[in-house]
Design an enzyme around this catalytic site. Structure first.
Site, PDB file in Angstrom:
ATOM      1  CG  PHE A   1     -12.492 -85.309  -0.683  1.00 43.33           C
ATOM      2  CD1 PHE A   1     -13.029 -84.885   0.428  1.00 43.33           C
ATOM      3  CD2 PHE A   1     -12.131 -86.225  -0.410  1.00 43.33           C
ATOM      4  CE1 PHE A   1     -14.133 -85.623   1.594  1.00 43.33           C
ATOM      5  CE2 PHE A   1     -12.949 -87.873   0.491  1.00 43.33           C
ATOM      6  CZ  PHE A   1     -12.914 -87.247   1.444  1.00 43.33           C
TER       7      PHE A   1
ATOM      8  N   PRO B   1     -10.120 -92.623  -3.509  1.00 48.18           N
ATOM      9  CG  PRO B   1     -11.237 -94.128  -4.780  1.00 48.18           C
ATOM     10  CD  PRO B   1     -10.551 -94.389  -3.405  1.00 48.18           C
ATOM     11  CB  CYS B   2      -8.744 -87.811  -4.782  1.00 52.75           C
ATOM     12  SG  CYS B   2      -8.220 -87.252  -5.590  1.00 52.75           S
ATOM     13  CD  GLN B   3     -12.365 -89.770  -8.607  1.00 53.37           C
ATOM     14  OE1 GLN B   3     -12.677 -89.856  -7.579  1.00 53.37           O
ATOM     15  NE2 GLN B   3     -12.110 -89.951 -10.450  1.00 53.37           N
TER      16      GLN B   3
END
Length: 392
Positions: free
Chosen positions: A84, A80-82
């Site tokens: 960054f 999950p990239c949230q």
């Protein structure tokens, strides 16, 4: 070759891996809509998903992967990239959605020959430099695990000390300095930048480098000025942009690389769902979504360039990335099918959920064609190493 897919989302990365010749043994995803999308396409046997196992739906932290130890050639996923994302709150390691430690755990438990992990370009920002290096070190030495109660900075210090002292580890990986790849430079009709972490287990002896770019903006300009771009799309001369020549004037010869693929290229064969509402029914997930409007800074994607980066948000996306801009200046939202085309999903893939939910799935996805380029290169090196070992 065998692989497992973590944080699978709608399956973009996994489809590219399947196309590269890997057999998928496990698929893990926590979001029920993404899992429904995968289950539906498994049932339909769409684009190779028919050979996938049913996804394990739930929090990866609740799952063990020890049953795959020594059985895998590849582990892939997009944690999950949230934490960054440029659109998020940039909390990184302080964000409970940060799943990098889980990605490392899976590598530790399965000991694959290689791994491919991807994330948003925001991870490379200077703000995250220390944590970026921490991820790199964890992937290099996955067996040096965090101790109970140990702060991540202290864990990083131990990893750094091990690295600089050339310490030995039973399990280590040769991890290339991560690179940001622009999907448009690999034939995807979208300017989408993602950072890739690729590593090979040290005992494989594999030397690898990122694939070379195959497409360029300069080649597109050449095609639009000197080639048949406008003719093959049957665009009347009066409707062609007047400023193409300015960008291509400095080009003295035809570029070696292929032209960028444009939004217009991607949408060939799809009727406009607003202007031809009856014809749209021939394509799944191709329904007109009202409400798009243009204002300064929110102008949509032009037809004759790769699209802007599709975003997981829909209404209120700052740059109007999820809209198309027609030559007359009018705008409308991309349909789900058009968005899937921009992400290079095959047309036989269908999606579960409302328009906004599906756009979230697509906005978080890895373009299938970009995933295939990277996975195909990794797979080729794994096969060559196996053949070399077999002949020795």
């Amino acid at each position: 070759m065998k692989a497992i897919e973590l944080f699978a989302g709608a399956g973009g990365l996994g489809l590219g891996v399947t196309r590269a010749g890997f057999k998928t043994l496990d698929v893990v995803e926590w979001d029920r809509w993404c899992c429904d999308t995968i289950r539906e396409n498994r049932k339909r046997k769409s684009a190779g998903m028919g050979h996938w196992p049913s996804p394990r739906e739930g929090d990866i932290r609740d799952f063990s992967f020890t049953q795959f130890e020594g059985k895998l050639d590849l582990v892939t996923g997009g944690p999950p990239c949230q934490p960054f994302s440029l659109g998020g709150r940039h909390r990184a390691h302080q964000d409970d959605r940060d799943m990098w430690s889980e990605a490392v755990r899976v590598v530790r438990e399965t000991k694959p020959s290689a791994f491919i992990f991807e994330n948003v370009k925001g991870l490379t920002r200077a703000t995250f430099a220390t944590y970026f290096n921490y991820i790199f070190l964890q992937l290099t030495y996955p067996e040096i695990d965090m101790r109970d109660g140990e702060a991540w900075l202290d864990h990083r210090a131990r990893l750094e000390q091990h690295h600089t002292s050339n310490g030995s580890s039973a399990l280590s990986y040769q991890v290339l300095p991560p690179e940001v790849l622009n999907a448009a430079n690999f034939g995807v009709p979208q300017k989408r930048e993602r950072v890739f972490f690729v590593g090979f287990r040290s005992d494989t002896g594999i030397k690898w480098s990122f694939p070379r770019e195959t497409h360029s903006r300069e080649a597109l300009l050449w095609d639009q000025l000197h080639g048949d771009y406008w003719d093959r799309h049957m665009v009347a001369k009066r409707d062609r942009p007047m400023d193409i020549g300015k960008g291509a004037a400095r080009l003295r010869s035809k570029p070696v690389l292929k032209p960028w693929n444009t939004t217009r290229d991607a949408l060939v064969g799809l009727p406009d769902p607003e202007l031809a509402p009856r014809a749209k029914s021939e394509f799944a997930d191709h329904r007109y979504q009202p409400g798009a409007r243009s204002y300064p800074g929110h102008t949509g994607s032009p037809l004759d360039e790769p699209a802007k980066t599709l975003k997981a948000g829909v209404h209120g996306v700052p740059g109007g990335e999820n809209m198309m801009r027609r030559p007359d200046g009018s705008v409308r939202y991309f349909t789900i099918r058009e968005s899937a085309r921009l992400q290079t999903f095959p047309d036989d893939i269908v999606f579960h959920g409302s328009w906004s939910e599906t756009m979230r799935q697509l906005g978080n996805a890895v373009p299938v064609d970009l995933a295939h380029v990277v996975a195909n290169s990794v797979g080729g090196h794994l096969k060559a190493a196996t053949n070399k070992k077999g002949n020795s």
